[in-house]
Scaffold this motif. Structure first.
Motif, PDB file in Angstrom:
ATOM      1  N   PRO A 259       0.848  -1.191   0.000  1.00 15.69           N
ATOM      2  CA  PRO A 259       0.000   0.000   0.000  1.00 15.69           C
ATOM      3  C   PRO A 259       0.887   1.245   0.000  1.00 15.69           C
ATOM      4  N   SER A 260       0.345   2.366  -0.413  1.00 16.62           N
ATOM      5  CA  SER A 260       1.129   3.595  -0.439  1.00 16.62           C
ATOM      6  C   SER A 260       0.474   4.650   0.440  1.00 16.62           C
ATOM      7  N   ILE A 261       1.304   5.505   1.013  1.00 16.58           N
ATOM      8  CA  ILE A 261       0.781   6.583   1.850  1.00 16.58           C
ATOM      9  C   ILE A 261       0.248   7.712   0.973  1.00 16.58           C
ATOM     10  N   LYS A 262       0.664   7.727  -0.281  1.00 14.69           N
ATOM     11  CA  LYS A 262       0.235   8.785  -1.209  1.00 14.69           C
ATOM     12  C   LYS A 262      -0.566   8.184  -2.352  1.00 14.69           C
ATOM     13  N   GLY A 263      -1.306   9.036  -3.043  1.00 10.56           N
ATOM     14  CA  GLY A 263      -1.999   8.604  -4.253  1.00 10.56           C
ATOM     15  C   GLY A 263      -3.275   7.836  -3.956  1.00 10.56           C
ATOM     16  N   ALA A 264      -3.827   7.243  -5.013  1.00 10.65           N
ATOM     17  CA  ALA A 264      -5.096   6.531  -4.871  1.00 10.65           C
ATOM     18  C   ALA A 264      -4.906   5.301  -3.998  1.00 10.65           C
ATOM     19  N   LYS A 265      -5.977   4.936  -3.288  1.00 13.00           N
ATOM     20  CA  LYS A 265      -5.942   3.726  -2.476  1.00 13.00           C
ATOM     21  C   LYS A 265      -6.368   2.561  -3.343  1.00 13.00           C
TER      22      LYS A 265
END
Ligand SMILES: Nc1ncnc2c1ncn2[C@@H]1O[C@H](COP(=O)(O)OP(=O)(O)OP(=O)(O)O)[C@@H](O)[C@H]1O
Ligand SMILES: Nc1ncnc2c1ncn2[C@@H]1O[C@H](COP(=O)(O)OP(=O)(O)OP(=O)(O)O)[C@@H](O)[C@H]1O
Ligand SMILES: [Mg+2]
Ligand SMILES: [Mg+2]
Lengths: 332, 324
Positions: A259-265
Motif C-alpha cells: 500500500p502507499s501513503i500517497k496517491g489513490a488507495k
C-alpha cells in the motif's frame, strides 16, 4: 555505452545440508553499469544475501558454487585465489552486512574499530592518517566527530548504522553492497540514512547493490532493479521500466502488495500460497505453483529469457510475459 | 450504533525504573501519558508511531493485561477498572489480543486444534463436538484449509504466515467485540503479509468486530483503518479521519513522519522534512510539548507552556500543537 563494472553470468550455488542440497542460486545473470545503484528485492530466503556473499566469496563452508562466472572489471573473481581476492574486499568491493549494526564490538571505541579496519586492509595508512580518514568519513555519513571516541552502547541504532556505513566507505570502494542496512530502524531514521548513503554514493561515483524486501525503498533509491524468487533472478531492468510494465507475474504481484501513503488507495493483490522450499524447488518455472497464468510448459521447462520490446536491458524469465502479444498487465 | 464501543479518557501508565549509580534512584518512565480516544463499533482504528512511543503499552492496558496508573477505559458503557469477577470473565470473552510474533504467542506444546479451541474451553462455550465444528469453521475462514490437515500439527510445523492465521483464528473463535492487533504482520514476508492484511480486512468487514490496529507502517494503517491516532513519547499528538491525517497532516511530527515514508513509485519525487535527533525515553520530561526539542516550528510559547491538548482543527481532525 557505459562501462560494465559487474557481470554475473549464469551463477549457480548450493548449500549442502543433512537434508539435501539447498539450491540457493540458479543460473543468475545480469550486468551492472558503473555508477548505478541496483536494487535487489525478493522475499525472505530467495537468495539475496547468498548472491551478495558470493560476489566476495564470503560463504560458509557448506556452500558450493556449481557454475557460472562473476566478472568484476572484466576479471573473473571465481578464478582468483583467496589471497588475490583479499585485495578486492574493502578496497574495491565493500559490504554492509545484514544486521551489521549488532556487529560492532561492544568493548572498543567505534573510531578505533574503523581505524583498525582501514589499517587491516590498507597497511599504508599510518595511525594518524587513518584517524583523519575516520573524521572525514564521520562527516560524510553525518555523524558528529565527537562521537569517534564513544563506545557502541553510547550510539543509537541509527548512529550505529551510520558508523557501519562509514566503515564500508573507509577504503573508497568502487562497489558497495548494502544488505538491508536499515531494517529495524524507524522510518525517519531510515529515510535520513538512505538519503545520506545515496548522496555519498553519488558524490563518490560509486556503484551500489542495495538489497531490500521493501519495494518502495528500491523504487526511490535505485535506477535499476532485480527481482529474485526462489534462487532465481526472475526479472531485471530499469526501475522505471519495471514499474511501468512488469513482465513477470511475480513482479506484478509484488508491486501490488505494497500500500502507499500517497496517491489513490488501490486494492492490494494477493499472491496465493508461499515461496517454495529450496531443498526441493518446483520444476520448470519456480513460480508456477502460485501463478495464475500457469500452463503445462511452465510446470516442466525453465522459462526462456524474454526481453521487453521497449527496453533492451529489461528482461524476465517467463513463458507468459505480461504486456506481450497485447496481453494486459493486470497490475494497475 | 453511534455510541462508541470503547472510550479512553486520560489514560496513563508509568513504569517505575531504578537508575543512578547504585540503582537507588527511583524514576518514572511515562510510557502512556494521558491519552484519550474513542473506537466505534465495527471500526478499524489505527495507532501509529515510532518504536517506544507507547503503542504496545496502550494495547495491553485496553485488554486489561496491565493496570493503568490513572485514567479510565469504558468498554460497552462500563469502566473496565471496576468490574467484578463475573464481569471480568465477560470482558475477557469480548476482547482479544493478537501479537507481533506468532512464534512466541502460541504454546509450542499444544496442537493447533487445542490452541484455537482453548478460549472456547476457558469460557465454556459449546460441547466438545460443537467446539470441533466452531474450530473447523474458523480455520476455513482464516485460510487454514483443509482444517483436517492442520488440527493435529504443532506450531513449529507451520510457516510464519500460517502461525499468524492460527493466532487470528484463536482470537476470532469466541466472536469478540474488540481485538487489539499489535503489529500482526511486521514479522511476515511480503506476499504472506498481504494475505494476512487482506484476511483481517475481510474478517472485519464480515463480523463488524472493532480493532485497535497497532503498527509503525503508516501505509498499512492508511490501507486498513478509518481513523488513526499518532503517538509520540506517550502522548497522542494528532488523530482523526484517516485521509485527513495522512494526506493533510498538521502536527510537525506527523508531517515529518509521513514525509519520511518511501513511496512505491519511481517517478514520484518525495521531499522529506528534515528533523533533528531521535526518539528518547520518556523519563525526566519537562512539562511542555513532548516534541519541543526536535520541532522546527517551536517558539517561546511552546517553551514555557504545558503540553498542548488535542483540539479540533477541522471536522474529524485533531492536533496537539500551539502553532495550529
Ligand atoms: N549456511 C547455509 N546452509 C544451508 N542453507 C542456507 C545457508 N545460508 C542460507 N541458506 C538457505 O539458502 C536460501 C537463501 O538464503 P539467503 O540468506 O540468501 O536469503 P535472503 O534472500 O537473503 O533472505 P532474507 O531476506 O531472509 O535475508 C534460503 O533457503 C536459506 O535457508
Ligand atoms: N514493563 C516495562 N517496564 C519498564 N518500561 C517499560 C515496560 N514496558 C514498556 N516500557 C517502556 O515504555 C515505553 C513504551 O513502550 P511500548 O512497548 O509501549 O512501545 P511501542 O510503541 O510498542 O514500541 P515498539 O514499536 O518498539 O513496539 C518504552 O520506552 C519502553 O521501554
Ligand atoms: Mg538476507
Ligand atoms: Mg510495540
Amino acid at each position: 555505452m557505459a562501462e560494465t563494472i559487474l557481470e554475473i553470468d549464469n551463477l549457480s550455488l548450493r548449500y549442502k545440508t543433512k537434508k539435501g542440497d539447498v539450491k540457493a542460486l540458479n543460473r543468475v545473470s545480469f550486468q551492472l553499469e558503473k555508477g548505478l545503484a541496483l536494487g535487489l528485492v525478493g522475499e525472505s530466503g530467495c537468495g539475496k544475501t547468498t548472491l551478495a556473499n558470493a560476489i566476495l566469496r564470503l560463504l560458509p563452508d557448506n556452500a558450493e558454487i556449481t557454475g557460472g562466472h562473476i566478472y568484476f572489471d572484466k576479471e573473473d573473481l571465481l578464478l582468483l585465489a583467496e589471497q588475490e581476492l583479499r585485495e578486492y574486499r574493502w578496497k574495491k568491493i565493500s559490504m554492509i552486512f545484514q544486521a551489521a549494526m549488532n556487529a560492532l564490538a561492544p568493548v572498543y571505541r567505534v573510531g578505533d574499530q574503523i581505524i583498525e579496519a582501514i589499517q587491516n586492509h590498507a597497511p599504508e595508512f599510518t595511525y594518524s592518517a587513518a584517524k583523519e580518514r575516520v573524521q572525514r568519513l564521520f562527516e560524510l555519513v553525518g555523524l558528529d566527530c565527537s562521537r569517534i571516541d564513544h563506545y557502541p552502547h553510547q550510539y543509537s541504532g541509527g548512529m550505529k548504522q551510520r558508523a557501519i556505513i562509514a566503515m564500508a566507505l573507509a577504503c573508497d570502494p568502487d562497489l558497495i553492497i548494502a544488505d538491508e542496512p536499515t531494517t529495524a530502524l524507524d522510518v525517519i531514521v531510515q529515510d535520513r540514512i538512505l538519503k545520506r548513503l545515496n548522496r555519498v554514493r553519488e558524490e563518490l561515483g560509486m556503484t551500489m547493490i542495495y538489497i531490500s524486501h521493501d519495494i518502495a525503498v528500491i523504487a526511490e533509491l535505485s535506477k535499476v532493479m532485480g527481482v529474485m524468487y526462489a534462487g532465481e533472478l526472475v526479472e531485471f531492468g530499469s526501475t522505471l521500466s519495471l514499474f511501468k510494465q512488469a513482465i513477470h507475474p511475480y513482479t506484478a504481484g509484488l508491486m501490488n502488495s505494497f500500500p502507499s501513503i500517497k496517491g489513490a488507495k488501490n486494492q492490494l493483490s494477493i499472491i496465493p500460497g508461499e515461496p517454495p522450499n529450496l531443498l526441493n524447488p518446483p520444476a520448470g518455472c519456480k513460480f508456477h505453483p502460485r501463478c495464475q497464468y500457469v500452463t503445462a510448459q511452465c510446470r516442466q521447462v525453465r522459462p526462456p529469457l524474454y526481453r521487453s520490446p521497449t527496453e533492451q536491458q529489461h528482461f524476465a524469465l517467463c513463458w507468459h510475459p505480461l504486456g506481450a502479444n497485447g496481453k494486459e498487465n493486470d497490475h494497475e | 450504533m453511534n455510541e462508541p464501543l470503547l472510550e479512553v479518557n486520560g489514560l496513563e501508565k508509568y513504569f517505575s525504573i531504578k537508575s543512578g549509580f547504585f540503582r537507588r534512584e527511583l524514576k518514572y518512565l511515562q510510557a502512556v501519558d494521558g491519552i484519550s480516544f474513542k473506537i466505534k463499533r465495527g471500526q478499524m482504528f489505527g495507532l501509529v508511531g515510532e518504536s517506544g512511543c507507547g503503542k504496545t503499552t496502550t494495547g495491553r492496558l485496553l485488554v486489561k493485561s496491565i493496570a493503568p496508573t490513572a485514567g479510565e477505559i469504558v468498554f460497552n458503557g462500563k469502566s473496565i477498572i471496576e468490574l467484578d469477577d463475573d464481569e471480568v470473565r465477560d470482558f475477557r470473552q469480548s476482547v482479544q489480543m493478537i501479537f507481533q510474533d506468532p512464534y512466541q504467542s502460541l504454546n509450542p506444546r499444544m496442537t493447533i486444534f487445542d490452541i484455537i479451541a482453548e478460549p472456547l474451553k476457558i469460557h465454556k462455550i459449546g460441547a466438545f463436538n460443537q467446539r470441533e465444528e466452531l474450530v473447523a469453521g474458523i480455520m476455513e475462514k482464516v485460510g487454514l484449509s483443509p482444517a483436517a490437515s492442520f488440527i493435529f500439527r504443532y506450531p513449529h510445523e507451520l510457516s510464519g504466515g500460517q502461525r499468524q492465521r492460527v493466532a487470528i483464528a484463536r482470537a476470532m473463535v469466541i466472536k469478540p467485540d474488540f481485538i487489539v492487533a499489535d503489529e500482526p504482520t511486521s514479522m511476515l514476508d511480503v506476499s504472506i503479509r498481504t494475505q494476512v492484511i487482506e484476511l483481517m480486512k475481510k474478517l472485519q468487514e464480515e463480523s463488524r468486530v472493532s480493532y485497535l490496529y497497532i503498527t509503525h507502517d503508516l501505509a498499512v494503517a492508511r490501507y486498513l483503518c478509518t481513523e488513526i491516532a499518532v503517538m509520540y513519547l506517550g502522548k497522542i499528538v494528532e488523530s482523526g479521519e484517516i485521509e485527513k491525517v495522512t494526506q493533510n497532516p498538521a502536527h510537525p511530527y506527523t508531517q515529518a513522519l509521513i514525509s519520511a515514508v518511501p513511496i512505491p513509485d519511481p517517478s514520484y519525487q518525495r521531499e522529506s522534512i528534515a528533523i533533528i535527533g531521535g526518539v528518547s525515553k520518556p523519563i525526566d520530561l519537562l512539562p511542555r510539548c513532548r516534541f519541543y526539542d526536535r520541532c522546527y516550528e517551536r517558539d517561546q510559547h511552546c517553551q514555557s507552556q504545558a503540553m498542548p491538548d488535542l483540539h479540533e482543527i477541522e471536522e474529524q481532525h485533531f492536533v496537539a500543537c500551539y502553532q495550529r
